[in-house]
Scaffold this active site. Structure first.
Site, short mmCIF file in Angstrom:
data_model
loop_
_atom_site.label_atom_id
_atom_site.label_comp_id
_atom_site.label_asym_id
_atom_site.label_seq_id
_atom_site.Cartn_x
_atom_site.Cartn_y
_atom_site.Cartn_z
N HIS A 1 20.18 3.01 -3.68
CA HIS A 1 18.89 3.97 -3.34
C HIS A 1 17.72 3.16 -4.26
CE1 HIS A 1 16.51 7.34 -3.44
NE2 HIS A 1 16.36 7.69 -4.72
N PHE B 1 1.10 -9.44 6.65
CA PHE B 1 2.39 -9.93 5.98
C PHE B 1 2.16 -11.01 5.09
CE2 PHE B 1 6.50 -11.43 5.15
CZ PHE B 1 7.49 -10.61 5.73
N GLU C 1 18.06 14.81 -5.37
CA GLU C 1 18.93 15.29 -6.43
C GLU C 1 18.64 16.85 -6.68
OE1 GLU C 1 19.47 12.38 -9.27
OE2 GLU C 1 18.60 13.77 -10.98
N ARG D 1 22.58 9.75 -12.36
CA ARG D 1 23.14 9.18 -11.04
C ARG D 1 24.34 8.26 -11.28
NH1 ARG D 1 17.04 8.59 -8.18
NH2 ARG D 1 16.88 11.06 -7.94
N ALA E 1 9.63 8.72 1.51
CA ALA E 1 10.71 9.31 1.68
C ALA E 1 11.54 9.60 0.34
CB ALA E 1 12.10 8.22 2.12
N PHE F 1 16.40 18.54 -13.01
CA PHE F 1 16.64 17.24 -12.39
C PHE F 1 17.91 16.58 -13.27
CE2 PHE F 1 15.08 14.09 -9.17
CZ PHE F 1 14.90 15.13 -8.28
N GLN G 1 20.85 0.98 -8.58
CA GLN G 1 21.20 2.36 -8.53
C GLN G 1 21.91 2.71 -7.14
OE1 GLN G 1 18.44 5.92 -8.84
NE2 GLN G 1 19.35 6.00 -10.90
N HIS H 1 22.73 6.31 -5.69
CA HIS H 1 22.44 7.79 -5.39
C HIS H 1 23.62 8.37 -5.07
CE1 HIS H 1 20.38 11.63 -4.78
NE2 HIS H 1 19.38 11.38 -5.21
N ARG I 1 17.95 4.32 -13.63
CA ARG I 1 16.68 5.26 -13.70
C ARG I 1 17.02 6.62 -13.49
NH1 ARG I 1 13.54 7.56 -9.80
NH2 ARG I 1 14.66 6.53 -8.04
N LEU J 1 19.03 10.20 2.32
CA LEU J 1 19.18 10.81 0.97
C LEU J 1 19.04 12.25 1.19
CD1 LEU J 1 18.76 10.53 -2.11
CD2 LEU J 1 16.22 10.63 -1.51
N ALA K 1 0.78 -1.20 -0.07
CA ALA K 1 -0.15 -0.10 0.03
C ALA K 1 1.05 1.23 0.12
CB ALA K 1 -0.87 -0.17 1.26
N GLY K 2 1.97 1.07 -0.70
CA GLY K 2 2.60 2.55 -0.89
C GLY K 2 2.04 3.21 -2.14
N GLY K 3 2.91 4.06 -3.13
CA GLY K 3 2.38 4.60 -4.05
C GLY K 3 1.54 4.03 -5.17
#
Lengths: 130, 585, 249
Positions: free
Chosen positions: B356, B157, B246, B288, B48, B117, B231, B233, B391, B243, B13-15
């Site tokens: 990252h 879970f 950027e 990056r 985050a 960016f 990746q 960062h 990315r 973090l 249930a994140g973005g």
């Protein structure tokens, strides 16, 4: 199956003694009692005034009694504390935005003091102090 | 075991998961959505993300430029049909978020503002100060509260996919507060569980990012794609890996070595740009992977600053001014002061590269479909090949939205397709999953610890599969991780409570991470070229002849994964040179 | 390696073992830069793997690790061990919430209340996406921006004396979120929200102790939001009862 959430009970009578912040809050709350008593006093005075000069004179007389003076010695500082502690947070309840930025709180708090002092001077003037 | 029947089960249930849930609730309020997550939605790691989300809206920009930046940034490992769809949908999705209340930063006229960016030729990153992910997550979460058809299962879970007749028909999950095991019977399932940065020791990723969904799908037979691409960062705080966005460089921050020299000009990203006037796709606004690799070279040359927490370089923002920093980068200032004791307004901030983002993940296509009918994946847990070998910053938040919606559209169509749940077979499989969990729970003896194995895994990956890799270091990592997977059998849970047993969840997470770590190391060992974030000191060039291909890793039980390759989808951009030398011109 | 030693006195409660909570003391070698969360993680990884607590981001943005540290509600990831040297630090789950297990509190109450205040944009008419974004000037954004910063760590509920005494009180974070949308120039839902927020369990249960604002790790200042809501809802009440229908729909 196995959940048994534990509820920590708090004392409804002494909870505010545990933390200074809560104690200060409760003192602030209690000082409102004296604000209320002053309100009643004022109504009493108005009532006396409506009943004629004699009644009003008796009212003023009563105010100069030792019991009354003792009450004022206690009540006045507490009401003063109540007023000041409210003034100091007025900017939270009544923020003023000018353009993008908010007016710094000190101006809003300061304005309250200015108005308060102004009113007090008027009252004292009317009362013939000056 | 209790059974919950639903139409679409969304794990995570994140973005991405939230966006998918809303899409279903809006289009088909008659369908039941079960939104299952091991944390409350607002704890998901989308919160985050700092810098912003890319989408073309300004008149000087074009879809073609966004396409080219993304494909070049990904070192031509992106599937170009996916990129094409993504850039077309991006601005629509960001506008949709605006309509749901996202507090995007604005231009004076009230239109949405954009910031520069890394790797982007035009300013196109929508931002909400430097808390963009946080605002996106909370806007989406709060919007889901409108819809009664979305039923949340917070702190459940998920351990297994239920696959019967080659079709995904549900999941098994543990209610964390009670230890009870549930089977969710669903007509279709969307996995949106995020990345697995926690397989590395030094990462921006929160504790929750253990790749549970990817590992679950992998074990169910779905290949993981391009897992070797991890990746770094370039700007993390040295003590904690926190973090610094950027956006710091987008707003004009510069990188300096111990001599105060802006070293990026020595690594093909020059010429040096004037202070406070960042030039797009140049110097600090390079991608990056290149910036993190430049750090490595500076370190080899002895140009970094040794600190208690490893070698660092400086991120210098002192020329930006307090007002600008407070308006655009308030979180960065707060984090630097709190966790490093350095105020970026007056001092240079020591930083170093930090793991990252996982470009790899569950193999999906332009439809967010996995190869398994009824199963969809979206977000960092998935690899729809939008991001290729590296990315670009601010593409991933938009990706959650664009493909979250896409996954939802396909999942609800599939759910409405008249497929009957094979209830007895599904239940039987759920019982087996339950048995495995109980066995892990009850097992005693062994002498291995979860934290011990986890540390060995992390250290081995960093050593062998870090910014630069060689055959020898990778072989060591592969051998270590293979051993660790065997040694996992020797762990024992000390916590025997059914209630919120984090010992159990950490054991499950460790197993997931070990499986994924192996695909990273094995994929990297097999890819004998350098591309994007995957850099081999023994194969320094990109090899389009042999490796313009996606890696597919298939689970083989106790054995090492079987590696296969799949051609990259190229529609209009042939592999070329990634040019970040004054490329803004 | 370790710079200082910290004594942690952690509340333990396993409903399957314990009738009531107890305290267990751990001695943790800490580095100077550590936060209390690092010390707790050290306990979990090296001393006692049965300890349960929530955490994730370690950068004060996910809101998972709110707990009572030395009697104050704080984020464990933003409480520095250097502020607690040479003393025993008591760690408890957030006050005013039931304890599920160890440092894990039951948050259902907040989650239900948040839903009740309708924390989302409400419009009479939706603008089609094809017409682009709603215009909102930086000044209009600033009007509510501060109230968007709540991370739902619930430290404010743990500090609030009113919530402690009146569990029905909707409470600081949820009401602040209602105010955030009320203040948003794109929103038209204040009247709907006031059914909850101006009710007895809403802002009028707030005694303006200001404790919420004092402990808020993100400087959201919920107390200010609630006082402003008191004024607005009073004005709305009078306008409505004077038949002036002044409510913002």
């Amino acid at each position: 199956m196995s959940r048994r959430p534990y509820v920590r009970r708090i004392s409804t009578t002494t909870w505010y003694l545990k933390k200074k912040r809560d104690l200060v809050h409760m003192i602030q709350e209690l000082t409102s009692l004296f604000v209320g008593i002053y309100g009643i006093l004022l109504l009493w005075g108005v009532k006396a005034l409506s009943e004629g000069p004699e009644a009003y004179g008796a009212f003023l007389e009563a105010l100069t009694g030792p019991l009354s003076l003792a009450f004022h010695w206690v009540a006045f500082p507490l009401v003063l504390y109540h007023a000041i502690s409210w003034f100091n947070v007025t900017h939270k309840a009544m923020p003023i935005q000018r353009g993008e930025e908010f007016l710094p709180g000190k101006y809003i708090v300061g304005a309250h003091y200015v108005v308060w002092i102004g009113f007090s001077l008027v009252v004292l003037f009317v009362a013939g102090v000056f | 075991m209790e059974t919950i029947k639903t139409d679409v089960a969304i794990v995570g249930a994140g973005g991405a998961g939230l966006r998918a849930a809303i899409a279903i609730a809006e289009a088909r309020p008659d369908l039941k959505v079960a939104l299952i997550s091991k944390v409350y939605p607002m704890r998901s790691h989308t919160c985050a993300a700092e810098g912003g989300a890319a989408g073309v809206i300004k008149p000087d920009d074009s879809l073609e430029l966004h396409f080219n930046d993304t494909v070049g940034g990904g070192d031509w490992l992106c599937d170009q049909d996916v990129v094409d769809y993504f850039v077309r949908e991006a601005a629509k999705e960001l506008t949709q978020l605006e309509h749901w209340g996202c507090p995007w930063s604005r231009e004076p006229d009230g239109s949405v503002g954009v910031r520069p960016f890394g790797g982007m030729k035009i300013k196109r990153t929508w931002f909400a100060a430097d808390k963009s992910g946080f605002h996106i997550l909370h806007t989406l979460f709060q919007t889901t509260l409108k819809y009664p058809s979305i039923e949340r299962f917070d702190e459940y879970f998920t351990t297994d996919l239920l696959v019967v007749d080659g079709r995904c028909q549900g999941v098994v999950a543990i209610e964390m507060s009670s230890g009870r095991i549930f089977q969710f019977q669903a007509k279709s399932v969307i996995v949106a569980t995020g990345g697995a940065g926690r397989i590395f020791p030094f990462t921006t990723n929160g504790a929750v990012k253990t790749g549970d969904g990817s590992a679950m799908a992998y074990r169910a037979g779905i290949p993981l794609k391009d897992m070797e691409f991890v990746q770094y960062h370039p700007t993390g705080l040295p003590s904690t890996g926190i973090l610094l966005t950027e956006g710091c460089r987008g707003e004009g921050g510069v990188l300096r070595n111990k001599d105060g020299y802006r070293y990026l000009q020595d690594y093909g990203m020059g010429p040096e740009t004037p202070l406070g006037k960042p030039v797009l796709k140049t110097m600090e606004l390079g991608p990056r992977d290149r910036l993190s690799q430049a750090f490595w070279h500076e370190q080899q040359k002895g140009n970094t600053i040794p600190t208690k927490f490893g070698d660092c370089v400086y991120l210098d923002m002192t020329h930006l001014g307090e007002k600008h920093i407070d308006e655009r980068l308030p979180l960065v200032r707060d984090l630097s002061i709190s966790y490093s004791g350095v105020d970026p307004v007056t001092e240079q901030v020591p930083i170093r590269p930090v793991v990252h983002y996982c470009m790899g993940g569950i193999h999906t296509n332009i439809e967010a479909e996995t190869p398994m009918p009824g199963l969809y994946a979206v977000g960092e847990c998935a690899c729809g090949s939008l991001n290729g070998a590296n990315r670009l910053g601010s593409n991933s938040l938009t990706e959650l939205l664009v493909f979250g919606k896409k996954a939802a559209q396909n999942a609800m169509e599939f759910a409405g397709g008249g497929n009957k749940t094979n209830e007895s077979a599904v239940s039987e499989q759920a019982e087996q999953a339950q048995k495995r969990i109980t066995e892990l729970f009850d097992k005693s003896g062994g002498g291995e610890t979860i934290s011990g194995l986890r540390k060995e895994m992390m250290d081995s990956l960093e050593k062998g599969a870090g910014i630069y890799r060689t055959e020898q270091t990778l072989k060591e990592s592969c051998a270590t991780i293979s051993q660790l997977r065997k040694r996992y059998a020797g762990i024992e849970l000390h916590d025997k409570s059914n209630v919120y047993n984090t010992d159990l969840f950490q054991a499950l997470e460790l197993r997931n991470m070990l499986d994924l770590a192996q695909t990273v190391a094995e994929g990297a060992l097999a890819r004998k070229e350098s591309r994007g974030s995957h850099q081999r000191l023994d194969f320094v060039d990109r090899d389009d002849e042999n490796f313009l291909k996606h890696t597919l890793a298939y689970h083989q039980g106790e054995e090492t994964p079987r590696i296969e390759y799949l051609d990259v989808i190229i529609t209009k951009s042939q592999p070329g040179v990634r040019d970040y030398s004054g490329g803004g011109k | 390696m370790s710079d200082l030693q910290l004594e942690l006195e952690i509340l333990r409660y396993d409903p399957e073992q314990d009738q009531e909570p107890r305290f267990q003391t751990y001695s943790v070698p800490c580095q100077e830069e550590w936060v209390v969360l690092d010390a707790i993680n050290y306990v979990k990884d090296h001393i006692d793997s049965t300890l349960s607590y929530r955490w994730s981001c370690h950068m004060a943005v996910c809101g998972s690790c709110g707990m009572m540290i030395d009697g104050e509600p704080k984020l464990a990831c933003k409480a520095f061990v250097r502020d607690y040297v040479n003393k025993t630090v008591r760690i408890e789950p957030l006050a005013n919430f039931p304890i599920e297990r160890d440092l894990v509190s039951v948050l259902d109450d907040f989650m239900n209340k948040l839903r009740r205040v309708k924390p989302y944009l409400i419009r009479k008419e939706e603008k089609p996406l094809s017409e682009g974004e709603y215009r909102q000037t930086p000044a209009e954004l600033n009007k509510y921006k501060q109230y968007t910063l709540c991370i739902n760590c619930l430290c404010c509920y743990a500090a609030c004396p009113q919530y402690a005494l009146i569990p029905e009180f909707i409470g600081p974070a949820a009401l602040t979120m209602a105010h955030r949308y009320n203040q948003d120039s794109r929103d038209q839902g204040r009247a709907q929200r006031e059914e909850e927020t101006a009710s007895h369990e809403g802002v009028w249960d707030c005694a303006f102790a200001d404790a919420c604002s004092l402990v808020c790790p993100k400087h959201v200042d919920p107390a200010s939001a609630l006082q402003q809501m008191k004024i607005t809802s009073t004005v709305d009440w009078y306008l409505e009862h004077l038949g002036m229908g002044g409510k913002k729909s």
